[in-house]
Design a protein around this motif. Sequence first.
Motif, short mmCIF file in Angstrom:
data_model
loop_
_atom_site.label_atom_id
_atom_site.label_comp_id
_atom_site.label_asym_id
_atom_site.label_seq_id
_atom_site.Cartn_x
_atom_site.Cartn_y
_atom_site.Cartn_z
N ARG A 182 21.64 -3.00 14.01
CA ARG A 182 21.18 -2.36 12.78
C ARG A 182 20.07 -3.14 12.09
NH1 ARG A 182 22.41 1.60 9.34
NH2 ARG A 182 21.99 1.27 7.12
N ALA A 183 20.12 -4.49 12.17
CA ALA A 183 19.13 -5.31 11.46
C ALA A 183 18.86 -6.57 12.26
CB ALA A 183 19.63 -5.67 10.07
N ILE A 184 17.63 -7.10 12.11
CA ILE A 184 17.26 -8.33 12.79
C ILE A 184 16.57 -9.27 11.81
CG2 ILE A 184 17.10 -7.34 15.10
CD1 ILE A 184 14.09 -7.10 14.71
N CYS A 185 16.64 -10.57 12.09
CA CYS A 185 16.05 -11.56 11.20
C CYS A 185 15.43 -12.69 12.02
CB CYS A 185 17.13 -12.13 10.27
SG CYS A 185 16.55 -13.47 9.22
N ASP A 186 14.20 -13.03 11.71
CA ASP A 186 13.51 -14.14 12.35
C ASP A 186 12.31 -14.51 11.49
OD1 ASP A 186 13.54 -15.44 15.37
OD2 ASP A 186 11.54 -15.48 14.46
N LEU A 187 11.93 -15.79 11.50
CA LEU A 187 10.77 -16.21 10.71
C LEU A 187 9.46 -15.68 11.27
CD1 LEU A 187 11.72 -19.95 10.02
CD2 LEU A 187 11.88 -18.02 8.44
N ASP A 188 9.41 -15.41 12.56
CA ASP A 188 8.18 -14.98 13.24
C ASP A 188 8.03 -13.46 13.14
OD1 ASP A 188 6.39 -14.09 15.40
OD2 ASP A 188 6.42 -16.20 16.03
N ALA A 189 7.00 -13.01 12.41
CA ALA A 189 6.80 -11.57 12.19
C ALA A 189 6.48 -10.84 13.48
CB ALA A 189 5.68 -11.35 11.16
N ASP A 190 5.66 -11.43 14.35
CA ASP A 190 5.32 -10.77 15.61
C ASP A 190 6.56 -10.60 16.48
OD1 ASP A 190 2.65 -10.61 14.90
OD2 ASP A 190 2.11 -12.49 15.91
N ARG A 191 7.42 -11.62 16.50
CA ARG A 191 8.65 -11.52 17.29
C ARG A 191 9.58 -10.47 16.70
NH1 ARG A 191 10.43 -17.18 18.90
NH2 ARG A 191 10.80 -17.42 16.66
N ARG A 192 9.68 -10.42 15.39
CA ARG A 192 10.51 -9.39 14.76
C ARG A 192 10.03 -8.00 15.16
NH1 ARG A 192 9.72 -12.33 9.94
NH2 ARG A 192 8.46 -10.64 9.06
N GLU A 193 8.73 -7.79 15.12
CA GLU A 193 8.20 -6.47 15.43
C GLU A 193 8.44 -6.10 16.89
OE1 GLU A 193 3.99 -3.97 15.11
OE2 GLU A 193 4.14 -5.99 14.28
N ALA A 194 8.25 -7.06 17.79
CA ALA A 194 8.45 -6.79 19.21
C ALA A 194 9.91 -6.48 19.52
CB ALA A 194 7.97 -7.97 20.04
N VAL A 195 10.82 -7.30 19.00
CA VAL A 195 12.24 -7.07 19.25
C VAL A 195 12.70 -5.80 18.54
CG1 VAL A 195 14.57 -8.00 18.95
CG2 VAL A 195 12.68 -9.52 19.61
#
Length: 336
Positions: free
Chosen positions: A37-50
Amino acid sequence: MSDDAPSRPTRIGIVGLGYIGTTVGGEFHRHPDATVRAICDLDADRREAVGRDFDVPLDRQYADYATMLEDSAIDAVLVGTPHTLHYEQVLAALDRDCDVYCDKPLTTDLERARDLATRARRSDRTVMVGYQRHLQTAFRTARERFAGREATWLTATMTQDWIDDSRGTWRLDPELSGGGFLYDTGSHVLDGVCWTTGLEPVSVAASMDFYDEARRIDRRAHLDVQFENGATGTFSFHGDAPSVREHLHLWDDEGAIYLEGTQWGSRDVVEIDSEAGEYAPYIDPRREQSRADAFLESVLEGTEPPATVADALRVTALTEAAYEAARTGDRIAVET
């Protein structure tokens, strides 16, 4: 988890989108009883890809895990962040009444490990730690052997090109890793031996070769462990070797069981009898549960997970004692 949780997929929030967050997260994404349902990471590009891979919209992608826990309606949290961050994130998830799957080690601080063990015992939430050998047929087969007999002596070795593999990552930053090869891959071996045999470590002597001048990131470690029942064992870890090889030789009064393998595939099992005869039990890894399967089964059925906080506390206690032993030259008591 709310009372209506069993009638709908368990809603998962993922903190940390590195290897564990994406691999175990992928198991949850594909599971019929779960949804990411939700994801969290400091890296915006990684968040968008995942987010694209796991079908998580932008408004449920976070840079801060506390905000994710506050804003998202989730039932469980997967913690896949660097080692030293686990404690606060597991604590926050439990405070939000979430079940937790936490990558190993649970924490790199013994007092914090004790605190989480106490909190987990007092909670009705599931807390599973990522020691996946508890799910592997080879290790479960070995554990069955020691259900009715005591291990008396053991040797365990693990090699990996860990230093080169870890360059440029948080694993070589002690503020995030909490230690070196022993706390990373070595943690699986310590847990695998203790869980398989049921042995309780009581003291350890150790020597280490460190990668850094501060002597916090070990590249090689040698442990001499004494156990509660009088058994002894040696562990040797080489994190600057060409390839991955694992050898566990676990002896009792009637023979031994060997667990061996290369790279990250399934381990082979050989049983040794008292006359040096060998027998290789049939191992079918296709019947093994995934980490997501095991976690969700524990959550939905209210059963103990395969790898518990108590298992993780034992490993942290032994690991911290080993580091102290290596730095002081003394034999150190292992106290959970």
